[in-house]
Design a protein around this motif. Sequence first.
Motif, PDB file in Angstrom:
ATOM      1  N   THR A 226       0.831  -1.204   0.000  1.00 34.32           N
ATOM      2  CA  THR A 226       0.000   0.000   0.000  1.00 34.32           C
ATOM      3  C   THR A 226       0.863   1.251   0.000  1.00 34.32           C
ATOM      4  N   PHE A 227       1.927   1.223   0.790  1.00 34.23           N
ATOM      5  CA  PHE A 227       2.863   2.346   0.855  1.00 34.23           C
ATOM      6  C   PHE A 227       3.516   2.571  -0.507  1.00 34.23           C
ATOM      7  N   MET A 228       3.910   1.489  -1.173  1.00 32.48           N
ATOM      8  CA  MET A 228       4.540   1.612  -2.486  1.00 32.48           C
ATOM      9  C   MET A 228       3.596   2.258  -3.493  1.00 32.48           C
ATOM     10  N   GLU A 229       2.350   1.824  -3.520  1.00 37.10           N
ATOM     11  CA  GLU A 229       1.399   2.384  -4.480  1.00 37.10           C
ATOM     12  C   GLU A 229       1.148   3.858  -4.210  1.00 37.10           C
ATOM     13  N   ALA A 230       1.062   4.235  -2.937  1.00 33.57           N
ATOM     14  CA  ALA A 230       0.877   5.647  -2.602  1.00 33.57           C
ATOM     15  C   ALA A 230       2.096   6.464  -3.018  1.00 33.57           C
ATOM     16  N   ALA A 231       3.287   5.903  -2.812  1.00 28.73           N
ATOM     17  CA  ALA A 231       4.516   6.599  -3.201  1.00 28.73           C
ATOM     18  C   ALA A 231       4.603   6.742  -4.716  1.00 28.73           C
ATOM     19  N   ARG A 232       4.171   5.740  -5.455  1.00 27.41           N
ATOM     20  CA  ARG A 232       4.181   5.837  -6.919  1.00 27.41           C
ATOM     21  C   ARG A 232       3.288   6.980  -7.392  1.00 27.41           C
ATOM     22  N   LEU A 233       2.102   7.069  -6.838  1.00 24.89           N
ATOM     23  CA  LEU A 233       1.182   8.139  -7.225  1.00 24.89           C
ATOM     24  C   LEU A 233       1.766   9.509  -6.898  1.00 24.89           C
ATOM     25  N   GLU A 234       2.345   9.641  -5.713  1.00 28.66           N
ATOM     26  CA  GLU A 234       2.894  10.932  -5.301  1.00 28.66           C
ATOM     27  C   GLU A 234       4.129  11.302  -6.114  1.00 28.66           C
ATOM     28  N   SER A 235       4.985  10.321  -6.411  1.00 25.20           N
ATOM     29  CA  SER A 235       6.186  10.621  -7.197  1.00 25.20           C
ATOM     30  C   SER A 235       5.817  11.072  -8.608  1.00 25.20           C
ATOM     31  N   GLU A 236       4.790  10.462  -9.186  1.00 26.43           N
ATOM     32  CA  GLU A 236       4.345  10.870 -10.518  1.00 26.43           C
ATOM     33  C   GLU A 236       3.695  12.252 -10.479  1.00 26.43           C
ATOM     34  N   ARG A 237       2.970  12.534  -9.413  1.00 26.68           N
ATOM     35  CA  ARG A 237       2.364  13.858  -9.282  1.00 26.68           C
ATOM     36  C   ARG A 237       3.439  14.928  -9.138  1.00 26.68           C
ATOM     37  N   TRP A 238       4.503  14.608  -8.411  1.00 30.71           N
ATOM     38  CA  TRP A 238       5.522  15.608  -8.105  1.00 30.71           C
ATOM     39  C   TRP A 238       6.585  15.716  -9.198  1.00 30.71           C
ATOM     40  N   LEU A 239       6.940  14.595  -9.837  1.00 34.60           N
ATOM     41  CA  LEU A 239       8.069  14.591 -10.768  1.00 34.60           C
ATOM     42  C   LEU A 239       7.694  14.267 -12.211  1.00 34.60           C
ATOM     43  N   GLY A 240       6.448  13.886 -12.464  1.00 38.69           N
ATOM     44  CA  GLY A 240       6.035  13.654 -13.841  1.00 38.69           C
ATOM     45  C   GLY A 240       5.780  12.190 -14.152  1.00 38.69           C
ATOM     46  N   VAL A 241       5.253  11.946 -15.344  1.00 45.68           N
ATOM     47  CA  VAL A 241       4.869  10.593 -15.737  1.00 45.68           C
ATOM     48  C   VAL A 241       6.111   9.757 -16.031  1.00 45.68           C
ATOM     49  N   PRO A 242       6.046   8.446 -15.814  1.00 48.84           N
ATOM     50  CA  PRO A 242       7.196   7.576 -16.081  1.00 48.84           C
ATOM     51  C   PRO A 242       7.517   7.497 -17.571  1.00 48.84           C
ATOM     52  N   THR A 243       8.784   7.251 -17.876  1.00 50.80           N
ATOM     53  CA  THR A 243       9.180   7.042 -19.267  1.00 50.80           C
ATOM     54  C   THR A 243       8.753   5.662 -19.749  1.00 50.80           C
ATOM     55  N   VAL A 244       8.626   4.724 -18.826  1.00 50.37           N
ATOM     56  CA  VAL A 244       8.158   3.370 -19.120  1.00 50.37           C
ATOM     57  C   VAL A 244       7.021   3.072 -18.155  1.00 50.37           C
ATOM     58  N   ARG A 245       5.868   2.731 -18.683  1.00 51.50           N
ATOM     59  CA  ARG A 245       4.735   2.420 -17.819  1.00 51.50           C
ATOM     60  C   ARG A 245       4.835   0.971 -17.356  1.00 51.50           C
ATOM     61  N   LEU A 246       5.130   0.788 -16.074  1.00 51.85           N
ATOM     62  CA  LEU A 246       5.258  -0.547 -15.503  1.00 51.85           C
ATOM     63  C   LEU A 246       3.936  -0.934 -14.855  1.00 51.85           C
ATOM     64  N   GLU A 247       3.230  -1.831 -15.498  1.00 54.47           N
ATOM     65  CA  GLU A 247       1.939  -2.272 -14.982  1.00 54.47           C
ATOM     66  C   GLU A 247       2.098  -3.310 -13.879  1.00 54.47           C
ATOM     67  N   ARG A 248       3.239  -3.964 -13.862  1.00 54.94           N
ATOM     68  CA  ARG A 248       3.483  -4.991 -12.853  1.00 54.94           C
ATOM     69  C   ARG A 248       4.799  -4.697 -12.143  1.00 54.94           C
ATOM     70  N   VAL A 249       4.708  -4.291 -10.885  1.00 61.16           N
ATOM     71  CA  VAL A 249       5.893  -4.040 -10.071  1.00 61.16           C
ATOM     72  C   VAL A 249       5.837  -4.966  -8.865  1.00 61.16           C
ATOM     73  N   GLU A 250       6.830  -5.822  -8.745  1.00 63.55           N
ATOM     74  CA  GLU A 250       6.902  -6.753  -7.623  1.00 63.55           C
ATOM     75  C   GLU A 250       7.731  -6.156  -6.491  1.00 63.55           C
ATOM     76  N   LEU A 251       7.436  -6.605  -5.282  1.00 58.35           N
ATOM     77  CA  LEU A 251       8.245  -6.278  -4.112  1.00 58.35           C
ATOM     78  C   LEU A 251       8.882  -7.561  -3.606  1.00 58.35           C
ATOM     79  N   ARG A 252      10.202  -7.537  -3.470  1.00 61.10           N
ATOM     80  CA  ARG A 252      10.911  -8.706  -2.949  1.00 61.10           C
ATOM     81  C   ARG A 252      11.978  -8.260  -1.960  1.00 61.10           C
ATOM     82  N   TYR A 253      12.235  -9.115  -0.980  1.00 61.75           N
ATOM     83  CA  TYR A 253      13.356  -8.881  -0.080  1.00 61.75           C
ATOM     84  C   TYR A 253      14.636  -9.321  -0.783  1.00 61.75           C
ATOM     85  N   ALA A 254      15.711  -8.601  -0.563  1.00 63.13           N
ATOM     86  CA  ALA A 254      17.002  -8.987  -1.142  1.00 63.13           C
ATOM     87  C   ALA A 254      17.618 -10.083  -0.283  1.00 63.13           C
TER      88      ALA A 254
END
Length: 266
Positions: A57-85
């Motif tokens: 949920t935090f990641m999705e909120a950050a994605r929306l805010e980053s796009e609002r603040w810095l602009g649309v992505p150069t590549v639209r990633l419809e699938r973003v996974e979260l994994r531990y390193a």
Amino acid sequence: MRWSRTLVGKCVLDGKGVLLAALFLWGAGCSVREGALPMGMAWHEVYEPVEDRALWTFMEAARLESERWLGVPTVRLERVELRYARARAEWRHLGVAEHFSLMELVSEEAGHGVIYLGVNGADEGGWFLLAHEVVHLLNPALRDWMMEGLASWFAVRFCEERGVAVAEWRRRLEGGEDAYALSYRLVRDLVGVDEDAVRGLLAFAVADEGQPGWERLDVEGWLGSMAVVRRERLWAVMTLYVDRLAAVASDEVAFTVPVALRDGGR
């Protein structure tokens, strides 16, 4: 294009030995032998998936805010996974790199990316790392110290607005003399002078002539697009950082000192 997770260059470690924002080679391949994985299995699947819904949920909120603040992505990633390193138990014998934080573009054509976190979900440092890597989703090919500064500045701002503790990260970034700390303070001070100008910075990404397949920020073009008075206010901030940042920045990540600024011209 595919970016591998082979780590290179100078990386900054936090107190737990976690890579703040790892660098990785394009097209270099993985660091273990070929044929180690079953047919059809991708390398990111070696790592443990993040199940914590709060982080998603935090990641999705950050994605929306980053796009609002810095602009649309150069590549639209419809699938973003979260994994531990952290390698899954059945694959630890491979000896792959662990305890890093980075964003990987798995497939531009499929719109598939992965964010790796170098800490457990219960570790409060993970929120900052996640917000930082989210900014790299805006342009996966951009490898520039100004971009790293933007990502760190955004992460601090986003976390603080949501009541997430980032005092330790802020202390390191405010007091350090490494490239991550200096680039953070450079962007912080530029925002303080002209936030609107900084918000338009990513539109000046260009091909990096010295690193085929990667992009850098055309800082000179960015400054040159402004009226003289506005540009000079930003130059005055940059003069406090450019020499120190250029001295400690790794060669794998671009940092462009505008000719006019370097030569003292207008």
